[in-house]
Design a protein around this motif. Sequence first.
Motif, PDB file in Angstrom:
ATOM      1  N   ASP A  19       0.327  -0.518   0.267  1.00  0.00           N
ATOM      2  CA  ASP A  19      -0.246  -0.002  -0.563  1.00  0.00           C
ATOM      3  C   ASP A  19       0.570   1.116  -0.011  1.00  0.00           C
ATOM      4  O   ASP A  19       1.957   1.681   0.498  1.00  0.00           O
ATOM      5  CB  ASP A  19      -0.614   0.068   1.313  1.00  0.00           C
ATOM      6  CG  ASP A  19      -1.678  -0.987   1.110  1.00  0.00           C
ATOM      7  OD1 ASP A  19      -2.202  -1.618   0.141  1.00  0.00           O
ATOM      8  OD2 ASP A  19      -2.650  -1.505   2.180  1.00  0.00           O
ATOM      9  N   GLN A  20       0.104   2.315  -0.897  1.00  0.00           N
ATOM     10  CA  GLN A  20       0.955   3.856  -0.642  1.00  0.00           C
ATOM     11  C   GLN A  20      -0.122   4.643  -0.380  1.00  0.00           C
ATOM     12  O   GLN A  20      -0.583   4.717  -1.031  1.00  0.00           O
ATOM     13  CB  GLN A  20       1.810   4.204  -2.409  1.00  0.00           C
ATOM     14  CG  GLN A  20       2.311   5.253  -2.154  1.00  0.00           C
ATOM     15  CD  GLN A  20       3.034   5.262  -3.264  1.00  0.00           C
ATOM     16  OE1 GLN A  20       3.325   4.728  -4.357  1.00  0.00           O
ATOM     17  NE2 GLN A  20       4.097   6.695  -3.751  1.00  0.00           N
ATOM     18  N   SER A  21      -0.227   5.650   0.617  1.00  0.00           N
ATOM     19  CA  SER A  21      -0.916   6.604   0.809  1.00  0.00           C
ATOM     20  C   SER A  21       0.339   8.302   0.987  1.00  0.00           C
ATOM     21  O   SER A  21       1.048   8.304   0.678  1.00  0.00           O
ATOM     22  CB  SER A  21      -0.796   6.551   2.511  1.00  0.00           C
ATOM     23  OG  SER A  21      -1.170   5.375   2.702  1.00  0.00           O
ATOM     24  N   THR A  23      -1.005  11.548   2.729  1.00  0.00           N
ATOM     25  CA  THR A  23      -1.847  11.918   4.148  1.00  0.00           C
ATOM     26  C   THR A  23      -1.602  13.862   4.084  1.00  0.00           C
ATOM     27  O   THR A  23      -0.491  14.456   3.218  1.00  0.00           O
ATOM     28  CB  THR A  23      -0.767  11.530   4.948  1.00  0.00           C
ATOM     29  OG1 THR A  23      -1.367   9.868   4.568  1.00  0.00           O
ATOM     30  CG2 THR A  23      -1.697  12.065   6.377  1.00  0.00           C
ATOM     31  N   TYR A  52      -8.072   1.229  -4.205  1.00  0.00           N
ATOM     32  CA  TYR A  52      -8.017   2.415  -3.090  1.00  0.00           C
ATOM     33  C   TYR A  52      -8.752   2.509  -2.332  1.00  0.00           C
ATOM     34  O   TYR A  52      -9.899   1.774  -2.059  1.00  0.00           O
ATOM     35  CB  TYR A  52      -7.991   3.608  -4.083  1.00  0.00           C
ATOM     36  CG  TYR A  52      -9.266   3.653  -4.546  1.00  0.00           C
ATOM     37  CD1 TYR A  52     -10.167   4.746  -3.776  1.00  0.00           C
ATOM     38  CD2 TYR A  52     -10.219   3.313  -5.548  1.00  0.00           C
ATOM     39  CE1 TYR A  52     -10.849   5.210  -4.195  1.00  0.00           C
ATOM     40  CE2 TYR A  52     -10.903   3.287  -5.612  1.00  0.00           C
ATOM     41  CZ  TYR A  52     -11.958   4.604  -5.457  1.00  0.00           C
ATOM     42  OH  TYR A  52     -12.857   5.296  -5.369  1.00  0.00           O
ATOM     43  N   ALA A  54     -10.358   5.797   0.557  1.00  0.00           N
ATOM     44  CA  ALA A  54     -10.177   7.591   1.090  1.00  0.00           C
ATOM     45  C   ALA A  54     -10.751   7.771   1.200  1.00  0.00           C
ATOM     46  O   ALA A  54     -12.358   7.038   1.343  1.00  0.00           O
ATOM     47  CB  ALA A  54      -9.984   8.369  -0.327  1.00  0.00           C
ATOM     48  N   LEU A  60      -9.659  10.606  -3.988  1.00  0.00           N
ATOM     49  CA  LEU A  60      -9.313  10.527  -4.503  1.00  0.00           C
ATOM     50  C   LEU A  60      -8.746  11.157  -6.064  1.00  0.00           C
ATOM     51  O   LEU A  60      -9.500  11.261  -6.733  1.00  0.00           O
ATOM     52  CB  LEU A  60      -8.413   9.095  -4.676  1.00  0.00           C
ATOM     53  CG  LEU A  60      -7.010   8.423  -4.740  1.00  0.00           C
ATOM     54  CD1 LEU A  60      -6.600   7.365  -4.721  1.00  0.00           C
ATOM     55  CD2 LEU A  60      -7.197   7.792  -6.491  1.00  0.00           C
ATOM     56  N   GLU A 136      -4.887  13.240  -2.784  1.00  0.00           N
ATOM     57  CA  GLU A 136      -6.809  13.826  -2.143  1.00  0.00           C
ATOM     58  C   GLU A 136      -7.132  14.325  -2.490  1.00  0.00           C
ATOM     59  O   GLU A 136      -5.909  14.922  -3.376  1.00  0.00           O
ATOM     60  CB  GLU A 136      -6.510  14.162  -0.597  1.00  0.00           C
ATOM     61  CG  GLU A 136      -6.221  12.657   0.156  1.00  0.00           C
ATOM     62  CD  GLU A 136      -6.374  13.535   1.918  1.00  0.00           C
ATOM     63  OE1 GLU A 136      -6.629  12.856   2.068  1.00  0.00           O
ATOM     64  OE2 GLU A 136      -4.951  14.137   2.209  1.00  0.00           O
ATOM     65  N   SER A 144      -5.432  10.255   4.672  1.00  0.00           N
ATOM     66  CA  SER A 144      -5.048   9.774   3.827  1.00  0.00           C
ATOM     67  C   SER A 144      -6.326   9.027   2.343  1.00  0.00           C
ATOM     68  O   SER A 144      -6.949   8.755   2.517  1.00  0.00           O
ATOM     69  CB  SER A 144      -3.976   8.289   3.971  1.00  0.00           C
ATOM     70  OG  SER A 144      -3.219   9.163   5.269  1.00  0.00           O
ATOM     71  N   ALA A 145      -5.471   9.321   1.573  1.00  0.00           N
ATOM     72  CA  ALA A 145      -5.561   8.496  -0.067  1.00  0.00           C
ATOM     73  C   ALA A 145      -4.725   7.470  -0.114  1.00  0.00           C
ATOM     74  O   ALA A 145      -3.349   7.268  -0.186  1.00  0.00           O
ATOM     75  CB  ALA A 145      -5.892   9.133  -0.938  1.00  0.00           C
ATOM     76  N   THR A 146      -4.924   6.376   0.186  1.00  0.00           N
ATOM     77  CA  THR A 146      -4.333   4.725  -0.526  1.00  0.00           C
ATOM     78  C   THR A 146      -4.300   4.184  -1.459  1.00  0.00           C
ATOM     79  O   THR A 146      -5.613   3.566  -1.412  1.00  0.00           O
ATOM     80  CB  THR A 146      -4.260   4.274   0.770  1.00  0.00           C
ATOM     81  OG1 THR A 146      -4.214   4.993   2.037  1.00  0.00           O
ATOM     82  CG2 THR A 146      -3.366   2.829   1.215  1.00  0.00           C
TER      83      THR A 146
END
Length: 159
Positions: A19-21, A23, A52, A54, A60, A136, A144-146
């Motif tokens: 996963d990658q966020s 923030t 994803y 969000a 996102l 975001e 966070s959007a991930t």
Amino acid sequence: MDAALLASMLPIEAIKSADQSVTNSTTLTNDTELKLPVVSGATYRGELVLYYVAPTGNDLDYAWSVPTDSGGRRGMIGPDPTTGAVVDLSAMQSRVSGAFNTEFTLGGAGGSHKVAFERFLLVAGGDGNITLQFAENTAGAGTSATVLTNSHLVLKRVS
């Protein structure tokens, strides 16, 4: 057509392993794994499956970084950001753009896991990479959007 060109037309794939966020930020950030090389003048058919999370209201945004002078067309189907916490087929949207740097906004809908699909045709304007970028849509403290593990990008050179 020689063997090297035929080999270059085999599909290539990038699969997200972690996963990658992003923030509290609306600045597009390069995804560290969803990127693939392209060659100047080549045409590629591509597909993105984007898993994803969000928050509702923050949502996102995503776009692509591509070599200068690249062109083509892209189309996406995914959760509509205007539907609040609704998560069903009535909450879907479709978008089309001829610009890879046009941001598409995907709905957060309560912060649960979502999926969006994009298909595109890219004519590479130079050597380089096609790279997913995301952020975001609306920054929020502590939100966070991930982009999630197993999201994937596939490219197939068609000419």
